[in-house]
Design a protein around this motif. Structure first.
Motif, PDB file in Angstrom:
ATOM      1  N   LYS A 135     -17.094  34.849   2.804  1.00  0.00           N
ATOM      2  CA  LYS A 135     -16.520  33.686   3.482  1.00  0.00           C
ATOM      3  C   LYS A 135     -16.823  32.400   2.724  1.00  0.00           C
ATOM      4  O   LYS A 135     -17.879  32.251   2.099  1.00  0.00           O
ATOM      5  N   MET A 136     -15.901  31.457   2.810  1.00  0.00           N
ATOM      6  CA  MET A 136     -16.087  30.089   2.334  1.00  0.00           C
ATOM      7  C   MET A 136     -15.965  29.187   3.552  1.00  0.00           C
ATOM      8  O   MET A 136     -14.952  29.233   4.264  1.00  0.00           O
ATOM      9  N   LEU A 137     -16.994  28.394   3.827  1.00  0.00           N
ATOM     10  CA  LEU A 137     -16.990  27.502   4.983  1.00  0.00           C
ATOM     11  C   LEU A 137     -16.852  26.059   4.517  1.00  0.00           C
ATOM     12  O   LEU A 137     -17.669  25.569   3.742  1.00  0.00           O
ATOM     13  N   ILE A 138     -15.819  25.386   5.007  1.00  0.00           N
ATOM     14  CA  ILE A 138     -15.584  23.979   4.704  1.00  0.00           C
ATOM     15  C   ILE A 138     -15.660  23.204   6.006  1.00  0.00           C
ATOM     16  O   ILE A 138     -14.916  23.480   6.947  1.00  0.00           O
ATOM     17  N   TYR A 148     -23.370  19.718  11.877  1.00  0.00           N
ATOM     18  CA  TYR A 148     -24.254  20.477  12.759  1.00  0.00           C
ATOM     19  C   TYR A 148     -24.617  21.816  12.112  1.00  0.00           C
ATOM     20  O   TYR A 148     -23.778  22.473  11.511  1.00  0.00           O
ATOM     21  N   PHE A 149     -25.894  22.181  12.223  1.00  0.00           N
ATOM     22  CA  PHE A 149     -26.446  23.438  11.692  1.00  0.00           C
ATOM     23  C   PHE A 149     -26.437  23.473  10.155  1.00  0.00           C
ATOM     24  O   PHE A 149     -26.514  24.547   9.553  1.00  0.00           O
ATOM     25  N   GLU A 150     -26.357  22.311   9.513  1.00  0.00           N
ATOM     26  CA  GLU A 150     -26.169  22.279   8.067  1.00  0.00           C
ATOM     27  C   GLU A 150     -27.331  22.894   7.297  1.00  0.00           C
ATOM     28  O   GLU A 150     -27.110  23.551   6.269  1.00  0.00           O
ATOM     29  N   MET A 157     -25.573  30.198   2.999  1.00  0.00           N
ATOM     30  CA  MET A 157     -24.277  30.369   2.334  1.00  0.00           C
ATOM     31  C   MET A 157     -24.209  29.715   0.967  1.00  0.00           C
ATOM     32  O   MET A 157     -23.291  30.002   0.190  1.00  0.00           O
ATOM     33  N   ASP A 158     -25.126  28.789   0.683  1.00  0.00           N
ATOM     34  CA  ASP A 158     -25.254  28.176  -0.639  1.00  0.00           C
ATOM     35  C   ASP A 158     -23.914  27.559  -1.084  1.00  0.00           C
ATOM     36  O   ASP A 158     -23.360  26.727  -0.390  1.00  0.00           O
ATOM     37  N   TYR A 161     -20.692  27.048   1.142  1.00  0.00           N
ATOM     38  CA  TYR A 161     -20.707  26.075   2.239  1.00  0.00           C
ATOM     39  C   TYR A 161     -20.441  24.700   1.643  1.00  0.00           C
ATOM     40  O   TYR A 161     -21.212  24.199   0.830  1.00  0.00           O
ATOM     41  N   GLN A 162     -19.320  24.084   2.048  1.00  0.00           N
ATOM     42  CA  GLN A 162     -18.925  22.797   1.494  1.00  0.00           C
ATOM     43  C   GLN A 162     -18.754  21.765   2.602  1.00  0.00           C
ATOM     44  O   GLN A 162     -17.974  21.968   3.532  1.00  0.00           O
ATOM     45  N   ARG A 163     -19.489  20.665   2.504  1.00  0.00           N
ATOM     46  CA  ARG A 163     -19.346  19.565   3.440  1.00  0.00           C
ATOM     47  C   ARG A 163     -18.441  18.495   2.839  1.00  0.00           C
ATOM     48  O   ARG A 163     -18.531  18.184   1.656  1.00  0.00           O
TER      49      ARG A 163
END
Length: 226
Positions: A135-138, A148-150, A157-158, A161-163
């Motif tokens: 998965k890729m989380l943006i 939240y939960f960053e 996820m390293d 995980y993209q903010r």
């Protein structure tokens, strides 16, 4: 794509549940917990109310499907009826809650999870339920304190995980909106599934952008705030 009618027209019985915890995790943003009494699939929603005066509102579940507690992430709407009352609840108070339902459900297939604001909730449920592989989380937000939960997500996820922050800057956060980040990608995997959760304008803009970049429409699954 999940349609609003699926959630609005169905009649779901509400059950009285006891508040276990109600934590303010960021200014004006709370994580409400009750004991879990129903099984659910990560990504599903519940209807929530504090009384019989106003109709219940729909919230994504924000906890793993094997957790003992069922948690709801919400932010206070100052002009709203429900959320100011939810924010004032303490352990032992009662809420009205439906059984979980909905078709916005995670799986183990390769996917991109794209959220803004509290739209992170269903993806955190999927993450907590062991579905973060491939998965890729943006996550997009206006301010840095809205991721939240960053810490947990970043550690686990390293690089997946993209903010994206539109109004503040940090060295490890993309400066701009989610759509800016996606627009800057030279290409996007066309065989992956794309889950979108946020306000309608974001979902529509991201959906159109993905289609323009060659992602098949049937690979886009959306959850829209009401």
């Amino acid at each position: 794509m999940a349609k609003a009618e699926e959630y609005i027209k169905k009649d779901h019985q509400l059950f009285e549940e006891t508040v276990v915890n109600n934590e303010e995790i960021s200014p004006g943003v709370f994580l409400l917990s009750v004991k879990r009494v129903h099984d659910f699939k990560p990504g599903q929603v519940v209807k929530l109310a504090v009384d019989q005066v106003q109709p219940p509102r729909i919230y994504s579940i924000c906890s793993g499907n094997s957790d003992e507690e069922l948690r709801i992430l919400f932010n206070i709407k100052d002009d709203g009826y429900l959320t100011p009352r939810l924010a004032g609840l303490i352990p032992g108070d009662k809420v009205l809650l439906s059984a979980p339902y909905g078709s916005f459900v995670g799986n183990k297939k390769p996917a991109w999870w794209i959220a803004t604001g509290t739209g992170i909730a269903p993806f955190y449920s999927m993450f907590q339920s062991g579905l973060a592989g491939n998965k890729m989380l943006i996550h997009g937000a206006s301010y840095l304190n809205q991721f939240y939960f960053e810490d947990e997500l970043d550690w686990a996820m390293d690089k997946n995980y993209q903010r994206c922050c539109s109004r503040e800057q940090s060295c490890d956060v993309f400066p701009g909106r989610v759509t800016d980040y996606l627009e800057n990608r030279s290409e996007l995997p066309r065989t992956a599934q794309y889950y979108l959760c946020g306000k309608a304008i974001m979902v529509v803009e991201v959906r159109d952008l993905l289609i323009r970049k060659g992602v098949p429409y049937e690979n886009i699954i959306a959850e829209i705030y009401f």
